[in-house]
Each structure stands twice: as C-alpha cells, then as structure tokens.
Scaffold this motif. Structure first.
Motif: not given
Length: 200
Positions: A12, A24, A83
């Motif tokens: 990320l 997430v 996400c």
C-alpha cells in the motif's frame, strides 16, 4: 508450489501529502479455471495508518492445511483485497490475484538415443509434495495409443520415488509419452515428453 504454504505481500502506498487510514478486507477462495469460486479458505481484515508519501507492506500467509483439501484439479486460488480509504466519501480499490500452483513432482529421464525395434528403459520419478503421507498411488502411462496402469506403494511426506518403464518403439519419428499421477489426496498430476525415435 503445490503442497507448500503460500506467502503474499500486499503493498500500500499513500501518494498524497495527507495522512490516510485504510481498512483492508482480504479473502481467498479455491476456484475453477472459469474463475467460479469453490470454497473460501481465508477471510481477514486489518487497518493501516499511512503517513504522507508513506508505503507499507501487509504480509498474508495461506498455509497448505487451509487450502489443500479444497483445491480442485485446476489448482487455482483467487485472492482479493478490498482497500477502503476511511473518511474519503467511500473511495475503494479492489486488488485481485489468481495463483496457479505448479506441480514439480513428475520427472521423466530418457536414454541418450532411442532406436526403432530396440527396447528402451525410461526412468519415471514422482513425488509427494505434501506434508502428510499419501496412499492409493496410481501412475497411468500413455504411449503409442496404449495406456498402462501401475499401482504404486504409499509415499511418506515429501518422499520421492521412481520406477523404470520399458517399451520397444515400432517406427521412427516423434513419439509422445504422457504420465498421469494420482493418489488419495490429489489427482491428475501430469508430465510428458516427446521422444525422438531414430531409424534402425
């Protein structure tokens, strides 16, 4: 590789100059080659704080014990990570990865020269890649439009064994040999070679 734990890393990156909080949701399922899900084998959620221009790695492990008995003959696993950037009006990103597990347990060794009407002995090596024993092992050898079924002894965890297979080619040219290995824990692990048969 089939029989081993699967280790993945989700990366990320926060490309903005603001601090971000990301939730997430991860899931993984065994799937068919058509991408149809068969069995869910992982479900996990985590939250990550990312500073301005900061990147973080999230490690994901799927042990063999979680996926082994649910795998289809396609040996495919679909991993999804949804996400969601919190407090950003529902900004979401879906990351998908399809994993195809490789078989490495059939090895066929040929002699240097294969000649018409001369008996040939091949070495066929097969293995149990799993951390548990397997039984009811069967090798199906297909050659010259004929199939030979060979019943084999059980294999201990991670054990490799071999047999010798003898045949006599009747014509020159390319000849395809296919080997199909099955047992009580998995089936249809294939190996094949093309044999160049020389004239007598």
């Amino acid at each position: 590789v089939f029989g081993k734990d699967i280790n993945l890393i989700l990366v990320l990156n926060n490309l903005s100059s603001d601090r971000k909080s990301v939730r997430v949701d991860m899931s993984a399922s065994t799937i068919l080659y058509t991408r149809r899900a068969v069995t869910e084998i992982l479900k996990a959620a985590t939250s990550v704080e990312l500073g301005p221009r900061q990147g973080k790695h999230i490690r994901v492990k799927i042990p063999y014990t979680h996926y082994g008995k649910y795998l289809t003959t396609d040996k495919r696993i679909q991993v999804n990570a949804l996400c969601e950037v919190m407090r950003s009006h529902g900004l979401k990103l879906l990351v998908e990865k399809t994993i195809i597990l490789e078989d490495t347990n059939i090895i066929i060794k040929l002699p240097r020269r294969v000649v018409v009407n001369k008996a040939v002995s091949l070495e066929i090596s097969y293995a149990n890649p799993l951390p548990e024993p397997v039984s009811r092992c069967v090798l199906l050898v297909t050659l010259m439009n004929q199939q030979v079924k060979i019943n084999l002894a059980r294999l201990a965890p991670r054990e490799r064994s071999k047999i010798y297979f003898e045949f006599t080619p009747r014509r020159a040219g390319p000849l395809q040999l296919q080997v199909d290995f099955s047992c009580d824990k998995f089936s249809h692990v294939k190996g094949f070679v093309t044999i160049a048969v020389a004239p007598a």
